[in-house]
Design an enzyme around this catalytic site. Structure first.
Site, PDB file in Angstrom:
ATOM      1  N   ALA A 268     -10.679  -5.921  14.927  1.00 44.06           N
ATOM      2  CA  ALA A 268     -10.214  -7.316  15.063  1.00 44.06           C
ATOM      3  C   ALA A 268      -8.947  -7.539  14.235  1.00 44.06           C
ATOM      4  CB  ALA A 268     -11.310  -8.275  14.618  1.00 44.06           C
ATOM      5  N   ALA A 269      -8.951  -7.012  13.013  1.00 45.03           N
ATOM      6  CA  ALA A 269      -7.781  -7.194  12.145  1.00 45.03           C
ATOM      7  C   ALA A 269      -6.548  -6.524  12.735  1.00 45.03           C
ATOM      8  CB  ALA A 269      -8.080  -6.613  10.756  1.00 45.03           C
ATOM      9  N   LYS A 270      -6.723  -5.295  13.205  1.00 49.04           N
ATOM     10  CA  LYS A 270      -5.569  -4.536  13.696  1.00 49.04           C
ATOM     11  C   LYS A 270      -5.085  -5.058  15.047  1.00 49.04           C
ATOM     12  CE  LYS A 270      -5.163  -1.622  10.238  1.00 49.04           C
ATOM     13  NZ  LYS A 270      -4.006  -1.682   9.344  1.00 49.04           N
TER      14      LYS A 270
ATOM     15  N   ASN B 168       1.737  -2.248   5.363  1.00 45.82           N
ATOM     16  CA  ASN B 168       0.949  -1.024   5.527  1.00 45.82           C
ATOM     17  C   ASN B 168      -0.419  -1.100   4.847  1.00 45.82           C
ATOM     18  OD1 ASN B 168       0.640   2.091   5.747  1.00 45.82           O
ATOM     19  ND2 ASN B 168       0.515   1.684   3.538  1.00 45.82           N
TER      20      ASN B 168
ATOM     21  N   GLY C 106       0.835  -1.211   0.000  1.00 52.07           N
ATOM     22  CA  GLY C 106       0.000   0.000   0.000  1.00 52.07           C
ATOM     23  C   GLY C 106       0.860   1.247   0.000  1.00 52.07           C
TER      24      GLY C 106
ATOM     25  N   SER D  14      -3.388   0.109  14.334  1.00 52.97           N
ATOM     26  CA  SER D  14      -4.266   1.281  14.484  1.00 52.97           C
ATOM     27  C   SER D  14      -4.689   1.428  15.940  1.00 52.97           C
ATOM     28  CB  SER D  14      -5.511   1.096  13.618  1.00 52.97           C
ATOM     29  OG  SER D  14      -6.480   2.067  13.910  1.00 52.97           O
TER      30      SER D  14
ATOM     31  N   TYR E 251     -12.356  -4.102  11.434  1.00 53.19           N
ATOM     32  CA  TYR E 251     -11.066  -3.396  11.404  1.00 53.19           C
ATOM     33  C   TYR E 251     -10.337  -3.515  12.750  1.00 53.19           C
ATOM     34  CZ  TYR E 251      -8.018   0.674  10.302  1.00 53.19           C
ATOM     35  OH  TYR E 251      -6.958   1.518  10.060  1.00 53.19           O
TER      36      TYR E 251
ATOM     37  N   SER F 275       1.473   3.372  -2.388  1.00 54.19           N
ATOM     38  CA  SER F 275       1.212   4.363  -3.446  1.00 54.19           C
ATOM     39  C   SER F 275       0.524   5.616  -2.954  1.00 54.19           C
ATOM     40  CB  SER F 275       0.351   3.720  -4.537  1.00 54.19           C
ATOM     41  OG  SER F 275      -0.854   3.236  -3.972  1.00 54.19           O
TER      42      SER F 275
ATOM     43  N   VAL G 255      -2.473  -7.912  -1.665  1.00 53.73           N
ATOM     44  CA  VAL G 255      -1.747  -8.609  -0.584  1.00 53.73           C
ATOM     45  C   VAL G 255      -2.542  -9.767   0.016  1.00 53.73           C
ATOM     46  CG1 VAL G 255      -0.315  -6.611   0.106  1.00 53.73           C
ATOM     47  CG2 VAL G 255      -2.536  -6.989   1.223  1.00 53.73           C
TER      48      VAL G 255
HETATM   49  N1  LIG Z   1      -5.341   7.157   7.962  1.00 48.18           N
HETATM   50  C1  LIG Z   1      -5.503   6.864   9.230  1.00 48.18           C
HETATM   51  O1  LIG Z   1      -6.038   7.657  10.008  1.00 48.18           O
HETATM   52  C2  LIG Z   1      -5.016   5.554   9.778  1.00 48.18           C
HETATM   53  C3  LIG Z   1      -5.088   5.355  11.153  1.00 48.18           C
HETATM   54  C4  LIG Z   1      -4.643   4.159  11.694  1.00 48.18           C
HETATM   55  C5  LIG Z   1      -4.143   3.185  10.869  1.00 48.18           C
HETATM   56  N2  LIG Z   1      -4.103   3.382   9.530  1.00 48.18           N
HETATM   57  C6  LIG Z   1      -3.561   2.311   8.699  1.00 48.18           C
HETATM   58  O2  LIG Z   1      -2.486   2.811   7.946  1.00 48.18           O
HETATM   59  C7  LIG Z   1      -2.403   2.102   6.705  1.00 48.18           C
HETATM   60  C8  LIG Z   1      -2.400   3.088   5.554  1.00 48.18           C
HETATM   61  O3  LIG Z   1      -3.601   3.833   5.616  1.00 48.18           O
HETATM   62  P1  LIG Z   1      -3.877   5.110   4.691  1.00 48.18           P
HETATM   63  O4  LIG Z   1      -4.751   5.994   5.473  1.00 48.18           O
HETATM   64  O5  LIG Z   1      -2.626   5.609   4.119  1.00 48.18           O
HETATM   65  O6  LIG Z   1      -4.773   4.410   3.537  1.00 48.18           O
HETATM   66  P2  LIG Z   1      -5.138   4.900   2.071  1.00 48.18           P
HETATM   67  O7  LIG Z   1      -4.809   6.331   1.878  1.00 48.18           O
HETATM   68  O8  LIG Z   1      -6.538   4.422   1.861  1.00 48.18           O
HETATM   69  O9  LIG Z   1      -4.131   4.028   1.136  1.00 48.18           O
HETATM   70  C9  LIG Z   1      -4.259   2.643   1.156  1.00 48.18           C
HETATM   71  C10 LIG Z   1      -3.135   2.024   0.357  1.00 48.18           C
HETATM   72  O10 LIG Z   1      -3.221   0.597   0.531  1.00 48.18           O
HETATM   73  C11 LIG Z   1      -3.341  -0.015  -0.750  1.00 48.18           C
HETATM   74  N3  LIG Z   1      -4.128  -1.238  -0.596  1.00 48.18           N
HETATM   75  C12 LIG Z   1      -5.349  -1.384  -0.027  1.00 48.18           C
HETATM   76  N4  LIG Z   1      -5.715  -2.668  -0.080  1.00 48.18           N
HETATM   77  C13 LIG Z   1      -4.703  -3.341  -0.674  1.00 48.18           C
HETATM   78  C14 LIG Z   1      -4.506  -4.702  -1.017  1.00 48.18           C
HETATM   79  N5  LIG Z   1      -5.425  -5.648  -0.743  1.00 48.18           N
HETATM   80  N6  LIG Z   1      -3.351  -5.046  -1.635  1.00 48.18           N
HETATM   81  C15 LIG Z   1      -2.410  -4.115  -1.920  1.00 48.18           C
HETATM   82  N7  LIG Z   1      -2.549  -2.809  -1.612  1.00 48.18           N
HETATM   83  C16 LIG Z   1      -3.691  -2.443  -1.000  1.00 48.18           C
HETATM   84  C17 LIG Z   1      -3.969   1.029  -1.635  1.00 48.18           C
HETATM   85  O11 LIG Z   1      -3.705   0.734  -3.010  1.00 48.18           O
HETATM   86  P3  LIG Z   1      -4.584   1.421  -4.198  1.00 48.18           P
HETATM   87  O12 LIG Z   1      -4.099   2.848  -4.302  1.00 48.18           O
HETATM   88  O13 LIG Z   1      -4.276   0.627  -5.409  1.00 48.18           O
HETATM   89  O14 LIG Z   1      -6.008   1.354  -3.771  1.00 48.18           O
HETATM   90  C18 LIG Z   1      -3.211   2.273  -1.128  1.00 48.18           C
HETATM   91  O15 LIG Z   1      -1.901   2.296  -1.655  1.00 48.18           O
HETATM   92  C19 LIG Z   1      -3.596   1.142   6.687  1.00 48.18           C
HETATM   93  O16 LIG Z   1      -3.192  -0.130   7.135  1.00 48.18           O
HETATM   94  C20 LIG Z   1      -4.544   1.761   7.684  1.00 48.18           C
HETATM   95  O17 LIG Z   1      -5.417   0.801   8.238  1.00 48.18           O
HETATM   96  C21 LIG Z   1      -4.526   4.545   8.958  1.00 48.18           C
END
Ligand SMILES: NC(=O)c1ccc[n+]([C@@H]2O[C@H](COP(=O)([O-])OP(=O)(O)OC[C@H]3O[C@@H](n4cnc5c(N)ncnc54)[C@H](OP(=O)(O)O)[C@@H]3O)[C@@H](O)[C@H]2O)c1
Length: 243
Positions: free
Chosen positions: A156-158, A88, A8, A141, A154, A10, A60
């Site tokens: 449960a997963a985290k 990630n 993830g 998270s 979510y 990108s 993934v």
């Molecule tokens: N943002 C928050 O407040 C927050 C808080 C706590 C934890 N997190 C965790 O931090 C991580 C990143 O979150 P983010 O906010 O940056 O998310 P985001 O902006 O939605 O970006 C998600 C990224 O993950 C990729 N992705 C999703 N499902 C995938 C899969 N099955 N296989 C490969 N790539 C996949 C997406 O690819 P595409 O671009 O191709 O869709 C994208 O690159 C996540 O694990 C999230 O749960 C985020």
């Protein structure tokens, strides 16, 4: 040569991590699932800034896609291996449990936990021999620590990812591999853009959402040699929004 793989990578937090690791001189492989445009933009940006990056598109949670992509990468890089893995990639499909359908449950659990399993099992095989060492960082998270309503899947997963982090850290410590989890609170990315920021920010003592770059800075420290004695930890980064 040693590479970093960021799932993830990108967009959002993953993109900031890729940029930071490349600024530390590490070639990065940016995984993503479907959004080619964002992935290409991130890859180009890293190159423009003088770093080395390549794209590796796969889901993934799909073992066959993971294996095919990594087999191809290894064939093209016979002398290289991944010394850093950042698990990630993550998804939200929020719903109250009694209304949650199978796909909302399975997709979230599988992306986080099967993704962790397929990638980590595979890459460890290259980190462990001859105590080459490595760094595994799992993005969990606040939801996995506190539990948040509407996010049973979510949370449960985290939470599961935290358990796996602690177990694996003990399995591989003697091989020079550290395994840690980061538990962000609210970070400004696409994942949080549909949330009611005005209301939620009032809950955060620091008074704002976090930036992806702030999470990336923590990843950079955990990847560094200075962090060699930190393993099995869960590090909160949430502006004071604790349980
Ligand atoms: N943002 C928050 O407040 C927050 C808080 C706590 C934890 N997190 C965790 O931090 C991580 C990143 O979150 P983010 O906010 O940056 O998310 P985001 O902006 O939605 O970006 C998600 C990224 O993950 C990729 N992705 C999703 N499902 C995938 C899969 N099955 N296989 C490969 N790539 C996949 C997406 O690819 P595409 O671009 O191709 O869709 C994208 O690159 C996540 O694990 C999230 O749960 C985020």
């Amino acid at each position: 040569m040693k590479y970093a793989l960021v799932t993830g990578g990108s967009r959002g937090i993953g993109k900031a991590i890729c940029l930071k690791l490349s600024q530390m001189g590490m070639p990065v492989v940016i995984n993503y699932q479907s959004n080619d445009k964002s992935a290409q933009e991130t890859c180009e940006l890293i190159k423009q800034l003088g770093g080395a990056a390549e794209l590796l598109k796969f889901d993934v949670s799909d073992k066959e896609q993971v294996d095919n992509a990594l087999n191809t990468w290894e064939d093209n890089h016979p002398d290289d291996y991944f010394s850093v893995l950042v698990n990630n990639a993550g998804k939200r499909h929020d719903n109250v449990l009694f209304m949650m359908d199978d796909s909302e449950w399975n997709d979230v659990i599988s992306t986080t936990l099967n993704g962790f399993f397929y990638l980590t099992r595979r890459l460890l095989k290259h980190m462990m021999p001859r105590r080459r060492g490595g760094r595994i960082i799992n993005i969990s998270s606040l939801s996995g620590i506190k539990g948040l309503p509407g996010q049973c899947n979510y949370s449960a997963a985290k939470a599961g990812l935290i358990g796996a982090t602690k177990a694996l850290a003990q399995e591989v410590a003697s091989r020079g591999v550290t395994v840690n989890a980061i538990a962000p609170g609210f970070i400004e990315t696409d994942m949080t853009k549909d949330l009611s920021k005005e209301d939620l920010v009032k809950l955060v003592p620091v008074g704002r959402f976090g930036k992806p770059e702030e999470v990336a800075a923590l990843v950079a420290f955990l990847v560094s040699d200075e962090a060699a004695y930190i393993t099995g930890e869960v590090i909160n980064i949430n502006g004071g929004l604790h349980t």
